[in-house]
Design an enzyme around this catalytic site. Sequence first.
Site, PDB file in Angstrom:
ATOM      1  N   ASP A  91      40.268  30.139  27.272  1.00  0.00           N
ATOM      2  CA  ASP A  91      39.897  28.950  26.434  1.00  0.00           C
ATOM      3  C   ASP A  91      40.006  29.427  25.032  1.00  0.00           C
ATOM      4  OD1 ASP A  91      39.715  27.107  28.391  1.00  0.00           O
ATOM      5  OD2 ASP A  91      37.893  28.107  29.209  1.00  0.00           O
ATOM      6  N   ASP A 136      43.686  21.615  31.651  1.00  0.00           N
ATOM      7  CA  ASP A 136      42.306  21.152  32.275  1.00  0.00           C
ATOM      8  C   ASP A 136      41.906  19.904  31.279  1.00  0.00           C
ATOM      9  OD1 ASP A 136      39.932  20.917  33.159  1.00  0.00           O
ATOM     10  OD2 ASP A 136      39.238  22.797  32.987  1.00  0.00           O
ATOM     11  N   LYS A 192      40.490  17.127  32.448  1.00  0.00           N
ATOM     12  CA  LYS A 192      39.735  16.303  33.316  1.00  0.00           C
ATOM     13  C   LYS A 192      39.759  15.069  32.823  1.00  0.00           C
ATOM     14  CE  LYS A 192      36.462  20.048  34.127  1.00  0.00           C
ATOM     15  NZ  LYS A 192      36.982  20.965  33.083  1.00  0.00           N
ATOM     16  N   GLY A 201      33.782  28.789  38.103  1.00  0.00           N
ATOM     17  CA  GLY A 201      32.524  29.089  38.072  1.00  0.00           C
ATOM     18  C   GLY A 201      32.390  30.655  38.306  1.00  0.00           C
TER      19      GLY A 201
HETATM   20  P1  XMP Z   1      34.402  30.390  32.318  1.00  0.00           P
HETATM   21  O1  XMP Z   1      34.435  31.004  31.143  1.00  0.00           O
HETATM   22  O2  XMP Z   1      33.263  29.872  32.809  1.00  0.00           O
HETATM   23  O3  XMP Z   1      35.499  29.169  32.130  1.00  0.00           O
HETATM   24  O4  XMP Z   1      34.893  31.259  33.477  1.00  0.00           O
HETATM   25  C1  XMP Z   1      35.667  28.257  33.257  1.00  0.00           C
HETATM   26  C2  XMP Z   1      36.689  27.306  32.625  1.00  0.00           C
HETATM   27  O5  XMP Z   1      36.972  26.413  33.942  1.00  0.00           O
HETATM   28  C3  XMP Z   1      36.395  24.998  33.531  1.00  0.00           C
HETATM   29  N1  XMP Z   1      35.347  24.579  34.449  1.00  0.00           N
HETATM   30  C4  XMP Z   1      35.442  23.727  35.213  1.00  0.00           C
HETATM   31  N2  XMP Z   1      36.427  22.962  35.455  1.00  0.00           N
HETATM   32  N3  XMP Z   1      35.360  21.998  37.281  1.00  0.00           N
HETATM   33  C5  XMP Z   1      36.476  22.069  36.412  1.00  0.00           C
HETATM   34  O6  XMP Z   1      37.306  21.360  36.386  1.00  0.00           O
HETATM   35  C6  XMP Z   1      34.413  22.708  37.053  1.00  0.00           C
HETATM   36  O7  XMP Z   1      33.402  22.716  37.971  1.00  0.00           O
HETATM   37  C7  XMP Z   1      34.366  23.756  35.891  1.00  0.00           C
HETATM   38  N4  XMP Z   1      33.652  24.635  35.784  1.00  0.00           N
HETATM   39  C8  XMP Z   1      34.050  25.558  34.509  1.00  0.00           C
HETATM   40  C9  XMP Z   1      35.468  25.435  32.036  1.00  0.00           C
HETATM   41  O8  XMP Z   1      35.643  24.181  31.073  1.00  0.00           O
HETATM   42  C10 XMP Z   1      36.437  26.483  31.525  1.00  0.00           C
HETATM   43  O9  XMP Z   1      37.719  26.209  30.892  1.00  0.00           O
END
Ligand code: XMP
Length: 213
Positions: A10, A58, A60, A166
């Site tokens: 990101d 991603d 969403k 997560g």
């Molecule tokens: P981190 O820094 O938390 O980044 O390891 C996680 C990445 O994944 C996304 N993210 C999610 N995407 N469902 C999703 O579709 C989720 O439950 C979820 N949790 C985190 C977050 O936006 C980042 O890009």
Amino acid sequence: MEKKVVASLDLTDRENLLNLTKKIKNEIFAVKINWPTILSCGVDVISDLSQYARVICDLKIADIPNTNRMIMEIIRERGPFAVIAHSFQGMDSIKALMDASESVKVIGVVSMSNQGASRYLNPLHDRILNDLKEVSVYGIIAPGNDYELLGEIAKNKDGLKIFSPGIGAQGGSPVSALVNGADYVIIGRSIYNSTEPVNYVRTINEEIEKISN
Ligand code: XMP
């Protein structure tokens, strides 16, 4: 062994992003990018990254079928591996994405890793998963920091691939998520904020190899 880590890079600086992708590409299954990257670097960053690694967008996506189709048409020209879409808005919207996807895979969100998701989205996980199985998406998102929920979803996933965020910054461990049913673990901040991101992922890969033997 197939790599299990999806690096959620990101980052908002295109050069940093490309450099890290080039360094890390052999250690990961795919790179995932999100809105901050696409809004900062432009949509063509998808094709730039796709030269080096599978790219999961991603986004969403959660709109009506016609808008979903338009989004997919723009994205698919850039050659990503997969696109993440929300599913709560209904299967007509998911089907519209799939109809326009050509070779791009669709991954549907079944539940989320943030605390607030336990109020609205996560209680619906069974219904969402059953509907996603019926329309035959490629994969689903399930939390890698809630092993009980992840395990329940994994029991009922049939052939769908589970991608679990997560991990790390949000508390989950890659090995525990895989043991509880994830097929791939999504890791963001713990990778790109590491002083040695490639070594960091190598260490995770070694831990994963141990549980696979
Ligand atoms: P981190 O820094 O938390 O980044 O390891 C996680 C990445 O994944 C996304 N993210 C999610 N995407 N469902 C999703 O579709 C989720 O439950 C979820 N949790 C985190 C977050 O936006 C980042 O890009």
